[in-house]
Structure formats: structure tokens, C-alpha cells
Design a protein around this motif. Structure first.
Motif, PDB file in Angstrom:
ATOM      1  N   CYS A 148      -4.639   8.897  -1.292  1.00 26.19           N
ATOM      2  CA  CYS A 148      -5.386   8.893  -0.028  1.00 26.19           C
ATOM      3  C   CYS A 148      -5.882   7.492   0.325  1.00 26.19           C
ATOM      4  O   CYS A 148      -5.786   7.069   1.480  1.00 26.19           O
ATOM      5  CB  CYS A 148      -6.556   9.863  -0.098  1.00 26.19           C
ATOM      6  SG  CYS A 148      -6.058  11.593  -0.178  1.00 26.19           S
ATOM      7  N   ALA A 149      -6.400   6.789  -0.650  1.00 30.52           N
ATOM      8  CA  ALA A 149      -6.922   5.434  -0.398  1.00 30.52           C
ATOM      9  C   ALA A 149      -5.800   4.492   0.029  1.00 30.52           C
ATOM     10  O   ALA A 149      -5.960   3.720   0.990  1.00 30.52           O
ATOM     11  CB  ALA A 149      -7.618   4.906  -1.650  1.00 30.52           C
ATOM     12  N   SER A 150      -4.669   4.555  -0.650  1.00 30.14           N
ATOM     13  CA  SER A 150      -3.554   3.658  -0.323  1.00 30.14           C
ATOM     14  C   SER A 150      -2.962   3.975   1.046  1.00 30.14           C
ATOM     15  O   SER A 150      -2.655   3.072   1.825  1.00 30.14           O
ATOM     16  CB  SER A 150      -2.467   3.739  -1.396  1.00 30.14           C
ATOM     17  OG  SER A 150      -2.957   3.245  -2.622  1.00 30.14           O
ATOM     18  N   ILE A 151      -2.810   5.252   1.350  1.00 30.96           N
ATOM     19  CA  ILE A 151      -2.271   5.628   2.658  1.00 30.96           C
ATOM     20  C   ILE A 151      -3.254   5.253   3.759  1.00 30.96           C
ATOM     21  O   ILE A 151      -2.849   4.759   4.819  1.00 30.96           O
ATOM     22  CB  ILE A 151      -1.899   7.125   2.699  1.00 30.96           C
ATOM     23  CG1 ILE A 151      -0.655   7.361   1.829  1.00 30.96           C
ATOM     24  CG2 ILE A 151      -1.643   7.580   4.141  1.00 30.96           C
ATOM     25  CD1 ILE A 151      -0.219   8.813   1.728  1.00 30.96           C
ATOM     26  N   SER A 152      -4.532   5.437   3.512  1.00 29.79           N
ATOM     27  CA  SER A 152      -5.537   5.051   4.501  1.00 29.79           C
ATOM     28  C   SER A 152      -5.466   3.559   4.796  1.00 29.79           C
ATOM     29  O   SER A 152      -5.527   3.136   5.959  1.00 29.79           O
ATOM     30  CB  SER A 152      -6.928   5.428   3.996  1.00 29.79           C
ATOM     31  OG  SER A 152      -7.909   5.023   4.901  1.00 29.79           O
ATOM     32  N   LYS A 153      -5.306   2.750   3.762  1.00 34.51           N
ATOM     33  CA  LYS A 153      -5.188   1.304   3.959  1.00 34.51           C
ATOM     34  C   LYS A 153      -3.900   0.966   4.693  1.00 34.51           C
ATOM     35  O   LYS A 153      -3.882   0.083   5.566  1.00 34.51           O
ATOM     36  CB  LYS A 153      -5.254   0.578   2.623  1.00 34.51           C
ATOM     37  CG  LYS A 153      -6.653   0.566   2.043  1.00 34.51           C
ATOM     38  CD  LYS A 153      -6.705  -0.151   0.722  1.00 34.51           C
ATOM     39  CE  LYS A 153      -8.124  -0.100   0.163  1.00 34.51           C
ATOM     40  NZ  LYS A 153      -8.241  -0.735  -1.139  1.00 34.51           N
ATOM     41  N   ILE A 188      -2.327   2.854   6.856  1.00 33.47           N
ATOM     42  CA  ILE A 188      -2.547   3.231   8.256  1.00 33.47           C
ATOM     43  C   ILE A 188      -3.387   2.154   8.951  1.00 33.47           C
ATOM     44  O   ILE A 188      -3.105   1.774  10.091  1.00 33.47           O
ATOM     45  CB  ILE A 188      -3.214   4.618   8.365  1.00 33.47           C
ATOM     46  CG1 ILE A 188      -2.226   5.710   7.933  1.00 33.47           C
ATOM     47  CG2 ILE A 188      -3.714   4.880   9.793  1.00 33.47           C
ATOM     48  CD1 ILE A 188      -2.834   7.105   7.791  1.00 33.47           C
ATOM     49  N   GLY A 189      -4.404   1.656   8.275  1.00 32.56           N
ATOM     50  CA  GLY A 189      -5.233   0.592   8.838  1.00 32.56           C
ATOM     51  C   GLY A 189      -4.448  -0.676   9.122  1.00 32.56           C
ATOM     52  O   GLY A 189      -4.647  -1.331  10.144  1.00 32.56           O
ATOM     53  N   ASN A 235       0.332  11.918   3.758  1.00 37.68           N
ATOM     54  CA  ASN A 235      -0.919  12.119   3.037  1.00 37.68           C
ATOM     55  C   ASN A 235      -1.205  13.612   2.876  1.00 37.68           C
ATOM     56  O   ASN A 235      -1.572  14.066   1.793  1.00 37.68           O
ATOM     57  CB  ASN A 235      -2.071  11.430   3.767  1.00 37.68           C
ATOM     58  CG  ASN A 235      -3.263  11.197   2.885  1.00 37.68           C
ATOM     59  OD1 ASN A 235      -3.167  11.219   1.662  1.00 37.68           O
ATOM     60  ND2 ASN A 235      -4.398  10.970   3.493  1.00 37.68           N
ATOM     61  N   ARG A 245       0.827  -1.209   0.000  1.00 40.34           N
ATOM     62  CA  ARG A 245       0.000   0.000   0.000  1.00 40.34           C
ATOM     63  C   ARG A 245       0.861   1.259   0.000  1.00 40.34           C
ATOM     64  O   ARG A 245       0.522   2.245  -0.648  1.00 40.34           O
ATOM     65  CB  ARG A 245      -0.951   0.034   1.200  1.00 40.34           C
ATOM     66  CG  ARG A 245      -1.994  -1.068   1.256  1.00 40.34           C
ATOM     67  CD  ARG A 245      -2.751  -1.260  -0.050  1.00 40.34           C
ATOM     68  NE  ARG A 245      -3.669  -2.383   0.000  1.00 40.34           N
ATOM     69  CZ  ARG A 245      -3.351  -3.652  -0.227  1.00 40.34           C
ATOM     70  NH1 ARG A 245      -2.102  -3.991  -0.500  1.00 40.34           N
ATOM     71  NH2 ARG A 245      -4.262  -4.601  -0.200  1.00 40.34           N
ATOM     72  N   ALA A 261       0.102   9.710   7.979  1.00 40.08           N
ATOM     73  CA  ALA A 261      -0.884  10.799   7.903  1.00 40.08           C
ATOM     74  C   ALA A 261      -0.213  12.084   7.408  1.00 40.08           C
ATOM     75  O   ALA A 261      -0.784  12.815   6.584  1.00 40.08           O
ATOM     76  CB  ALA A 261      -1.543  11.017   9.266  1.00 40.08           C
ATOM     77  N   MET A 290       2.123   5.467  11.912  1.00 40.87           N
ATOM     78  CA  MET A 290       0.783   5.931  11.539  1.00 40.87           C
ATOM     79  C   MET A 290       0.744   7.454  11.434  1.00 40.87           C
ATOM     80  O   MET A 290       0.151   7.994  10.500  1.00 40.87           O
ATOM     81  CB  MET A 290      -0.245   5.414  12.557  1.00 40.87           C
ATOM     82  CG  MET A 290      -0.426   3.898  12.483  1.00 40.87           C
ATOM     83  SD  MET A 290      -1.288   3.128  13.879  1.00 40.87           S
ATOM     84  CE  MET A 290      -2.763   4.069  13.985  1.00 40.87           C
TER      85      MET A 290
END
Length: 131
Positions: A55-60, A62-63, A99, A38, A96, A92
């Protein structure tokens, strides 16, 4: 590491339900691999100026790091576990920041940290069963 948390987190972020064959150790490896994937996808999205993809890849990512953190046995009171918890929190936060700032150097930093943790985890792999 709580194997059931690792399993649920991996299934949530990867969309793969076929993890019943994987050992708890392998599930953690798969999470770390997914996190690195990711981060690489986010870096590629940054280069392409694909804000939504970044944004989608960084969010994943972080998850995934959050899932790794949730799986830590903090009640063990081992210093190493506390340090790893702090490192996951740092990763994490840096993700952020990457991002917001679209800074690929931050992604490189986090990928390097995650790679180091993964190398350590890979080094303690349980022996394969002998038949």
C-alpha cells in the motif's frame, strides 16, 4: 513540464532535498525512476504478502505519477500533452486497482507504460553544456 512542480513533487516523495543541481529535465527523469522503483517495491511487497508495504509503495507511485501529471502544460493545447495527461490518469487508476486486487500483472502493465514514457523523455534530453 513545470520544473518547480517537478522539484517539489520529487522532494516530497523521495525525501531528498538535494535536487538544486538537477536540471528540470533531469528532475522529471528522477521522478520517473522513482515511480518505477516504487512499482518494483510494491510488486516485491505483494510477493512477500506485505500488505502495508504494498500500500505504501503504490501510494507513493500514484503520487509520483500525479506529480508528473501536475507538471504538464495543459494550456499549450498540444494533442500530445492531452494524450499524456490521459495516460497518467489511466496509470493512476490502474495502480489503485492493483492495490485493491493485489494483481502484480497490473503493476507490470503500468511499469511498462511508464518505462515507455521515460524512454521518450530520455530521448529528448537537452545537450550537455560544453566547457
Amino acid at each position: 513540464m513545470n520544473p518547480m512542480l517537478a522539484l517539489r513533487q520529487y522532494q516530497k516523495v523521495s525525501g531528498h532535498a538535494q535536487t538544486s543541481e538537477a536540471s528540470p529535465h533531469r528532475l522529471v527523469q528522477m521522478l520517473m525512476e522513482g515511480g518505477l522503483d516504487r512499482i518494483a517495491q510494491a510488486k516485491g511487497a505483494m510477493e512477500r504478502k506485505d500488505v502495508a508495504g504494498k500500500c505504501a509503495s503504490i501510494s507513493k507511485a500514484i503520487g509520483i505519477v500525479g506529480g508528473l501529471r501536475e507538471g504538464l502544460d495543459l494550456e499549450s493545447r498540444a494533442d500530445e500533452v492531452g494524450e499524456l495527461d490521459s495516460l497518467y490518469i489511466y496509470m493512476m487508476k490502474r495502480l489503485a486497482e492493483a492495490n485493491v486486487s493485489s494483481d502484480p500483472k497490473i503493476l507490470d502493465e503500468v511499469a511498462g507504460l511508464l518505462r515507455t514514457v521515460k524512454e521518450g523523455w530520455d530521448g529528448i534530453a537537452p545537450p550537455s553544456p560544453q566547457f
